[in-house]
Design a protein around this motif. Sequence first.
Motif, short mmCIF file in Angstrom:
data_model
loop_
_atom_site.label_atom_id
_atom_site.label_comp_id
_atom_site.label_asym_id
_atom_site.label_seq_id
_atom_site.Cartn_x
_atom_site.Cartn_y
_atom_site.Cartn_z
N ASN A 236 0.81 -1.22 0.00
CA ASN A 236 0.00 0.00 0.00
C ASN A 236 0.85 1.27 0.00
O ASN A 236 2.04 1.23 0.33
CB ASN A 236 -0.92 0.02 1.23
N GLU A 237 0.22 2.38 -0.36
CA GLU A 237 0.88 3.68 -0.27
C GLU A 237 1.32 3.92 1.17
O GLU A 237 0.59 3.60 2.11
CB GLU A 237 -0.10 4.77 -0.71
N LYS A 238 2.50 4.48 1.34
CA LYS A 238 3.03 4.67 2.70
C LYS A 238 3.95 5.88 2.76
O LYS A 238 4.49 6.33 1.74
CB LYS A 238 3.77 3.42 3.17
N LEU A 239 4.13 6.38 3.97
CA LEU A 239 5.07 7.48 4.22
C LEU A 239 5.79 7.20 5.53
O LEU A 239 5.15 6.91 6.55
CB LEU A 239 4.35 8.82 4.27
N ASP A 240 7.12 7.25 5.48
CA ASP A 240 7.96 7.00 6.66
C ASP A 240 8.62 8.29 7.12
O ASP A 240 9.08 9.09 6.30
CB ASP A 240 9.10 6.02 6.34
N ILE A 241 8.65 8.48 8.44
CA ILE A 241 9.55 9.49 9.00
C ILE A 241 10.50 8.77 9.96
O ILE A 241 10.10 7.84 10.67
CB ILE A 241 8.83 10.64 9.72
N GLU A 242 11.76 9.17 9.93
CA GLU A 242 12.75 8.65 10.87
C GLU A 242 13.23 9.80 11.75
O GLU A 242 13.45 10.91 11.26
CB GLU A 242 13.92 8.01 10.13
N LEU A 243 13.36 9.52 13.03
CA LEU A 243 13.80 10.53 13.98
C LEU A 243 14.97 10.02 14.79
O LEU A 243 14.99 8.85 15.20
CB LEU A 243 12.67 10.91 14.96
N GLU A 244 15.95 10.88 15.01
CA GLU A 244 17.01 10.61 15.97
C GLU A 244 16.56 11.12 17.33
O GLU A 244 16.24 12.30 17.48
CB GLU A 244 18.31 11.32 15.56
N SER A 245 16.51 10.21 18.30
CA SER A 245 15.98 10.57 19.61
C SER A 245 17.08 10.73 20.65
O SER A 245 17.92 9.83 20.82
CB SER A 245 14.98 9.51 20.08
N GLY A 246 17.07 11.85 21.34
CA GLY A 246 18.01 12.05 22.43
C GLY A 246 17.77 11.09 23.57
O GLY A 246 18.70 10.77 24.33
N ASP A 247 16.55 10.56 23.70
CA ASP A 247 16.26 9.56 24.73
C ASP A 247 17.04 8.27 24.49
O ASP A 247 17.25 7.49 25.42
CB ASP A 247 14.76 9.23 24.76
N ASP A 249 20.15 8.18 22.95
CA ASP A 249 21.52 8.58 22.57
C ASP A 249 21.65 8.80 21.07
O ASP A 249 22.69 8.49 20.47
CB ASP A 249 22.53 7.52 23.04
N GLY A 250 20.59 9.34 20.45
CA GLY A 250 20.65 9.67 19.04
C GLY A 250 20.32 8.55 18.09
O GLY A 250 20.43 8.72 16.88
N ARG A 251 19.92 7.39 18.62
CA ARG A 251 19.54 6.31 17.71
C ARG A 251 18.20 6.62 17.05
O ARG A 251 17.44 7.47 17.48
CB ARG A 251 19.49 4.98 18.45
N VAL A 252 17.91 5.88 15.97
CA VAL A 252 16.79 6.19 15.09
C VAL A 252 15.57 5.33 15.41
O VAL A 252 15.68 4.14 15.70
CB VAL A 252 17.20 5.99 13.62
N ILE A 253 14.38 5.96 15.32
CA ILE A 253 13.11 5.24 15.30
C ILE A 253 12.40 5.59 14.00
O ILE A 253 12.72 6.58 13.35
CB ILE A 253 12.22 5.57 16.51
N ARG A 254 11.44 4.76 13.61
CA ARG A 254 10.68 5.03 12.38
C ARG A 254 9.19 4.89 12.68
O ARG A 254 8.76 3.95 13.35
CB ARG A 254 11.06 4.05 11.28
N ILE A 255 8.41 5.83 12.13
CA ILE A 255 6.96 5.74 12.17
C ILE A 255 6.47 5.71 10.73
O ILE A 255 6.84 6.56 9.92
CB ILE A 255 6.32 6.92 12.93
N ARG A 256 5.65 4.71 10.43
CA ARG A 256 5.18 4.52 9.05
C ARG A 256 3.66 4.67 9.00
O ARG A 256 2.93 3.98 9.71
CB ARG A 256 5.60 3.15 8.52
N GLN A 257 3.19 5.56 8.14
CA GLN A 257 1.77 5.71 7.87
C GLN A 257 1.43 4.91 6.62
O GLN A 257 2.08 5.08 5.58
CB GLN A 257 1.42 7.19 7.65
N ILE A 258 0.39 4.07 6.69
CA ILE A 258 0.01 3.20 5.57
C ILE A 258 -1.46 3.40 5.27
O ILE A 258 -2.30 3.37 6.17
CB ILE A 258 0.28 1.72 5.90
N THR A 259 -1.79 3.59 4.00
CA THR A 259 -3.19 3.75 3.62
C THR A 259 -3.93 2.43 3.74
O THR A 259 -3.32 1.36 3.87
CB THR A 259 -3.33 4.26 2.18
N GLY A 260 -5.25 2.50 3.65
CA GLY A 260 -6.08 1.31 3.68
C GLY A 260 -7.02 1.27 2.49
O GLY A 260 -6.85 2.02 1.52
N GLN A 261 -8.02 0.42 2.59
CA GLN A 261 -8.96 0.26 1.49
C GLN A 261 -9.79 1.53 1.29
O GLN A 261 -10.10 1.91 0.17
CB GLN A 261 -9.90 -0.92 1.77
N PHE A 262 -10.12 2.20 2.38
CA PHE A 262 -10.91 3.42 2.31
C PHE A 262 -10.07 4.65 2.63
O PHE A 262 -10.37 5.74 2.16
CB PHE A 262 -12.10 3.33 3.26
#
Length: 331
Positions: A236-247, A249-262
């Motif tokens: 499906n269509e998707k959009l990722d953001i990656e963030l370096e978190s000071g919590d 020590d600067g390592r990365v997390i990712r949040i992915r938004q994914i579309t659905g049927q509607f």
Amino acid sequence: MSTPTESIMPPRSNRPRTDAVPAMDPAVKSIQPGGGVVMAMELAWGRARRAYLRKFRPGYVSRMADRRQGERGDLTFDPVDSRDMKYYRNQGSYWWADADDPFLWRDALPFVRVGLAELLVLGGAALLISVVMALFWWPLFLPPFMLFILVVWFFRSPRRAVPSGTGTVVSPADGKLVEIVEIDDPVIGPAIRFGIFLSIFNVHANRVSLPGRVVSVRYRPGKFLNALRPESARENEKLDIELESGDLDGRVIRIRQITGQFARRIVCWARVDDVFARGEMYGMIKLGSRTELVIPRDDALSIVAKIGEKIFAGSTVMARYQSDVSIESDA
């Protein structure tokens, strides 16, 4: 409000970087890269509004031009006020300080501001049809009126109490937690992936799980499969953001938004170098979808949430990184 920064910069992770791939995806030309009918209608209304203001309210246009900040950049038109920047706030162009924005009050409404156009168009149409149906035979007003209630309910934006504490990971979305799996991520390394299904009855605003600085925004067009199907996360269509978190020590997390049927419209106003607080809103997915959160896996991580649990963006604790356990950097 998220703001770009040069002075607040968490330590960078050791993830591989490719200079050929820009951190801000060039395909992201607006906060809603997939477009849409209502977006096209609102942009057309914006063109008509600017023409009217320039002809009949030149004093207002001049005052707003004096108060705006930033540079035009790649923007293809000359905005009059903050309403014109709604879809382009992630493009590093013009902006107005809160004190100079006569439309800031819209942020205080109990609805997600980026969904106000859909609320007016879809909800207004449903309400109008219900009134017309009632003129013929009153029971006929019920189906369109229930649709009106559903649209209003969908775009609501309730206040959230965000938990504090370094290393506290909050949910990026409302919905049902359907997946917790261990993965080897090419950017993050050993990781945990949480999968959240959002029905049409859930709040669809997305929030940041850990405080940090945006280092990457990636968009990929795709299909619109039912968000409950496992392959939807891949196709499906998707959009990722990656963030370096000071919590972390600067390592990365990712949040992915994914579309659905509607749900076919991803909205994300985050841009590279924006700094977000834990639980701060950064986007939404319109009309039912899936959200994924990927965080580093190590001995300091304690998973709190359970599969099948009903969770809430910005307030439900998904996991915690224990401060008394050493967090190792990526190899």
